[in-house]
Scaffold this motif. Structure first.
Motif, PDB file in Angstrom:
ATOM      1  N   ALA A   4       5.355  21.255  30.763  1.00  0.00           N
ATOM      2  CA  ALA A   4       5.798  22.556  31.267  1.00  0.00           C
ATOM      3  C   ALA A   4       7.252  22.516  31.695  1.00  0.00           C
ATOM      4  O   ALA A   4       8.021  23.448  31.416  1.00  0.00           O
ATOM      5  N   ARG A   5       7.646  21.452  32.378  1.00  0.00           N
ATOM      6  CA  ARG A   5       9.037  21.328  32.817  1.00  0.00           C
ATOM      7  C   ARG A   5       9.965  21.159  31.613  1.00  0.00           C
ATOM      8  O   ARG A   5      11.065  21.705  31.570  1.00  0.00           O
ATOM      9  N   ARG A   6       9.523  20.393  30.642  1.00  0.00           N
ATOM     10  CA  ARG A   6      10.320  20.189  29.438  1.00  0.00           C
ATOM     11  C   ARG A   6      10.519  21.516  28.705  1.00  0.00           C
ATOM     12  O   ARG A   6      11.624  21.838  28.273  1.00  0.00           O
ATOM     13  N   ARG A   7       9.442  22.268  28.562  1.00  0.00           N
ATOM     14  CA  ARG A   7       9.536  23.568  27.899  1.00  0.00           C
ATOM     15  C   ARG A   7      10.448  24.506  28.678  1.00  0.00           C
ATOM     16  O   ARG A   7      11.211  25.280  28.081  1.00  0.00           O
ATOM     17  N   HIS A   8      10.376  24.454  30.004  1.00  0.00           N
ATOM     18  CA  HIS A   8      11.237  25.294  30.835  1.00  0.00           C
ATOM     19  C   HIS A   8      12.713  24.995  30.561  1.00  0.00           C
ATOM     20  O   HIS A   8      13.531  25.911  30.400  1.00  0.00           O
ATOM     21  N   ILE A   9      13.050  23.722  30.496  1.00  0.00           N
ATOM     22  CA  ILE A   9      14.438  23.326  30.200  1.00  0.00           C
ATOM     23  C   ILE A   9      14.847  23.839  28.828  1.00  0.00           C
ATOM     24  O   ILE A   9      15.938  24.398  28.653  1.00  0.00           O
ATOM     25  N   ILE A  10      13.991  23.658  27.848  1.00  0.00           N
ATOM     26  CA  ILE A  10      14.296  24.108  26.490  1.00  0.00           C
ATOM     27  C   ILE A  10      14.537  25.614  26.460  1.00  0.00           C
ATOM     28  O   ILE A  10      15.486  26.100  25.834  1.00  0.00           O
ATOM     29  N   ASN A  11      13.684  26.366  27.145  1.00  0.00           N
ATOM     30  CA  ASN A  11      13.790  27.824  27.118  1.00  0.00           C
ATOM     31  C   ASN A  11      15.088  28.320  27.749  1.00  0.00           C
ATOM     32  O   ASN A  11      15.767  29.189  27.195  1.00  0.00           O
ATOM     33  N   VAL A  12      15.435  27.782  28.926  1.00  0.00           N
ATOM     34  CA  VAL A  12      16.648  28.260  29.591  1.00  0.00           C
ATOM     35  C   VAL A  12      17.894  27.798  28.843  1.00  0.00           C
ATOM     36  O   VAL A  12      18.893  28.530  28.758  1.00  0.00           O
ATOM     37  N   ALA A  13      17.841  26.587  28.288  1.00  0.00           N
ATOM     38  CA  ALA A  13      18.977  26.089  27.512  1.00  0.00           C
ATOM     39  C   ALA A  13      19.165  26.903  26.238  1.00  0.00           C
ATOM     40  O   ALA A  13      20.302  27.190  25.842  1.00  0.00           O
ATOM     41  N   ALA A  14      18.064  27.301  25.595  1.00  0.00           N
ATOM     42  CA  ALA A  14      18.151  28.090  24.363  1.00  0.00           C
ATOM     43  C   ALA A  14      18.882  29.403  24.610  1.00  0.00           C
ATOM     44  O   ALA A  14      19.689  29.846  23.788  1.00  0.00           O
ATOM     45  N   GLU A  15      18.610  30.037  25.745  1.00  0.00           N
ATOM     46  CA  GLU A  15      19.295  31.285  26.074  1.00  0.00           C
ATOM     47  C   GLU A  15      20.789  31.060  26.256  1.00  0.00           C
ATOM     48  O   GLU A  15      21.612  31.876  25.804  1.00  0.00           O
ATOM     49  N   LEU A  16      21.145  29.968  26.903  1.00  0.00           N
ATOM     50  CA  LEU A  16      22.563  29.652  27.101  1.00  0.00           C
ATOM     51  C   LEU A  16      23.242  29.326  25.774  1.00  0.00           C
ATOM     52  O   LEU A  16      24.361  29.783  25.501  1.00  0.00           O
ATOM     53  N   PHE A  17      22.584  28.537  24.950  1.00  0.00           N
ATOM     54  CA  PHE A  17      23.154  28.181  23.651  1.00  0.00           C
ATOM     55  C   PHE A  17      23.362  29.435  22.793  1.00  0.00           C
ATOM     56  O   PHE A  17      24.364  29.544  22.079  1.00  0.00           O
ATOM     57  N   ALA A  18      22.419  30.363  22.867  1.00  0.00           N
ATOM     58  CA  ALA A  18      22.531  31.592  22.080  1.00  0.00           C
ATOM     59  C   ALA A  18      23.675  32.459  22.575  1.00  0.00           C
ATOM     60  O   ALA A  18      24.387  33.084  21.787  1.00  0.00           O
ATOM     61  N   ALA A  19      23.853  32.511  23.889  1.00  0.00           N
ATOM     62  CA  ALA A  19      24.874  33.381  24.477  1.00  0.00           C
ATOM     63  C   ALA A  19      26.276  32.790  24.402  1.00  0.00           C
ATOM     64  O   ALA A  19      27.253  33.509  24.166  1.00  0.00           O
ATOM     65  N   LYS A  20      26.385  31.462  24.583  1.00  0.00           N
ATOM     66  CA  LYS A  20      27.703  30.837  24.698  1.00  0.00           C
ATOM     67  C   LYS A  20      28.036  29.857  23.585  1.00  0.00           C
ATOM     68  O   LYS A  20      29.194  29.466  23.425  1.00  0.00           O
ATOM     69  N   GLY A  21      27.032  29.456  22.826  1.00  0.00           N
ATOM     70  CA  GLY A  21      27.243  28.418  21.827  1.00  0.00           C
ATOM     71  C   GLY A  21      27.010  27.045  22.420  1.00  0.00           C
ATOM     72  O   GLY A  21      27.025  26.860  23.648  1.00  0.00           O
ATOM     73  N   PHE A  22      26.795  26.065  21.552  1.00  0.00           N
ATOM     74  CA  PHE A  22      26.511  24.709  22.010  1.00  0.00           C
ATOM     75  C   PHE A  22      27.699  24.097  22.736  1.00  0.00           C
ATOM     76  O   PHE A  22      27.566  23.522  23.814  1.00  0.00           O
ATOM     77  N   GLU A  23      28.886  24.205  22.148  1.00  0.00           N
ATOM     78  CA  GLU A  23      30.062  23.539  22.700  1.00  0.00           C
ATOM     79  C   GLU A  23      30.422  24.065  24.080  1.00  0.00           C
ATOM     80  O   GLU A  23      30.810  23.296  24.971  1.00  0.00           O
ATOM     81  N   ARG A  24      30.317  25.370  24.276  1.00  0.00           N
ATOM     82  CA  ARG A  24      30.771  25.976  25.533  1.00  0.00           C
ATOM     83  C   ARG A  24      29.703  25.960  26.626  1.00  0.00           C
ATOM     84  O   ARG A  24      29.992  26.306  27.778  1.00  0.00           O
ATOM     85  N   THR A  25      28.497  25.586  26.274  1.00  0.00           N
ATOM     86  CA  THR A  25      27.439  25.460  27.284  1.00  0.00           C
ATOM     87  C   THR A  25      27.529  24.079  27.921  1.00  0.00           C
ATOM     88  O   THR A  25      27.539  23.071  27.222  1.00  0.00           O
ATOM     89  N   THR A  26      27.579  24.034  29.235  1.00  0.00           N
ATOM     90  CA  THR A  26      27.694  22.752  29.925  1.00  0.00           C
ATOM     91  C   THR A  26      26.336  22.305  30.460  1.00  0.00           C
ATOM     92  O   THR A  26      25.431  23.124  30.674  1.00  0.00           O
ATOM     93  N   THR A  27      26.240  20.997  30.666  1.00  0.00           N
ATOM     94  CA  THR A  27      25.011  20.451  31.256  1.00  0.00           C
ATOM     95  C   THR A  27      24.794  21.011  32.647  1.00  0.00           C
ATOM     96  O   THR A  27      23.658  21.288  33.048  1.00  0.00           O
ATOM     97  N   ALA A  28      25.885  21.225  33.383  1.00  0.00           N
ATOM     98  CA  ALA A  28      25.772  21.788  34.731  1.00  0.00           C
ATOM     99  C   ALA A  28      25.162  23.181  34.692  1.00  0.00           C
ATOM    100  O   ALA A  28      24.351  23.542  35.561  1.00  0.00           O
ATOM    101  N   GLU A  29      25.521  23.973  33.680  1.00  0.00           N
ATOM    102  CA  GLU A  29      24.949  25.323  33.559  1.00  0.00           C
ATOM    103  C   GLU A  29      23.459  25.257  33.236  1.00  0.00           C
ATOM    104  O   GLU A  29      22.674  26.063  33.744  1.00  0.00           O
ATOM    105  N   ILE A  30      23.076  24.299  32.404  1.00  0.00           N
ATOM    106  CA  ILE A  30      21.652  24.143  32.085  1.00  0.00           C
ATOM    107  C   ILE A  30      20.881  23.737  33.328  1.00  0.00           C
ATOM    108  O   ILE A  30      19.795  24.263  33.607  1.00  0.00           O
TER     109      ILE A  30
END
Length: 207
Positions: free
Chosen positions: A11-37
Motif C-alpha cells: 500500500a505504501r509503495r503504491r501510494h508513492i507510485i501514485n503521487v510520483a506519477a502525478e508529479l511526473f505528468a505535471a512537471k516531467g521526470f527531470e524537473r520533479t525532485t525527490t524532495a517533492e515526491i
C-alpha cells in the motif's frame, strides 16, 4: 527484528507510485525532485528510499506496476491477466473490442496521457525503460494480432486484412487517443471512445 507487513508495504509503495506519477505528468521526470515526491507522499527521504533506491526506480515502477486496484470491476484481474483471457475468449470480435477498451481506457484518466508522453521522451535516453515499454507494447500488439487472426478465421472481419499490419494500425489509433489528449486541451477522450469503436468496426468488418 521488526517484521514487515506485506499488505502495508504494498500500500505504501503504491501510494508513492501514485503521487510520483502525478508529479511526473505535471512537471516531467527531470524537473520533479525527490524532495517533492517525499512531500507529496508525506514521508522522509530515508523512508522513501526504503521502498525505492532512487527517482529513476520510481519512474520505472509507474510503468511496471500491474497490481489490480481494490475497486477494479474485473475481479481484481491485472492487465496481463485480462490480455491472456482475451486471447482464448469464445468470441474473438467481442474480445478484440474489449481489448481496445482496456488499452484505451487509461487515456481518460487525468494524468495518464501526459505521463505516457513523458515516458516516450525518457525512453530515448533510458534503454532499460525503453525495453520495459517495448515489452508491454509487444504483449498488447501480439494479443490484438492473435484476436484479429481468430476473428478473420471465424468470418467476423475482412479476411483480406493482414493481421500484423492491421494490429499496427489498431495500436496507432489507440496511441493517437493518448497523444491527442495530451496535446489538445479541447480533446475529450471519453467522448471519443465510441468513435474509435465505430472506426474499427467499419475498417475491420467485411466491405
Amino acid at each position: 527484528m521488526r517484521t514487515v507487513d506485506p499488505a502495508r508495504h504494498r500500500a505504501r509503495r503504491r501510494h508513492i507510485i501514485n503521487v510520483a506519477a502525478e508529479l511526473f505528468a505535471a512537471k516531467g521526470f527531470e524537473r520533479t525532485t525527490t524532495a517533492e515526491i517525499c512531500k507529496a507522499a508525506g514521508m522522509s527521504a530515508g523512508n522513501l528510499f526504503h521502498y525505492f533506491p532512487n527517482k529513476r526506480a520510481i519512474f520505472h515502477a509507474v510503468f511496471e506496476d500491474d497490481e489490480p486496484e481494490d475497486d477494479e470491476p474485473e475481479g481484481g484481474a491485472t492487465k496481463a491477466e485480462r490480455l491472456a483471457a482475451a486471447r482464448t475468449a469464445d468470441d474473438p470480435w467481442t474480445a478484440l473490442l474489449d481489448t481496445v477498451d482496456l488499452l484505451a481506457a487509461p487515456a481518460t484518466e487525468p494524468h495518464v496521457p501526459a505521463l505516457v508522453m513523458e515516458a516516450m521522451v525518457q525512453a530515448y535516453r533510458d534503454p532499460e525503460l525503453d525495453a520495459l515499454l517495448s515489452r508491454d507494447n509487444d504483449e498488447e500488439r501480439s494479443t490484438v494480432t492473435a484476436l484479429l487472426r481468430r476473428a478473420a478465421a471465424a468470418g467476423q472481419i475482412d479476411p483480406a486484412l493482414d493481421p500484423k499490419d492491421t494490429a499496427a494500425w489498431v495500436m496507432a489509433l489507440i496511441a493517437a487517443l493518448y497523444t491527442s489528449t495530451a496535446t489538445d486541451p479541447s480533446f475529450r477522450p471519453a467522448e471519443q471512445l465510441p468513435t474509435l469503436r465505430l472506426i474499427l468496426e467499419r475498417f475491420l468488418r467485411h466491405p
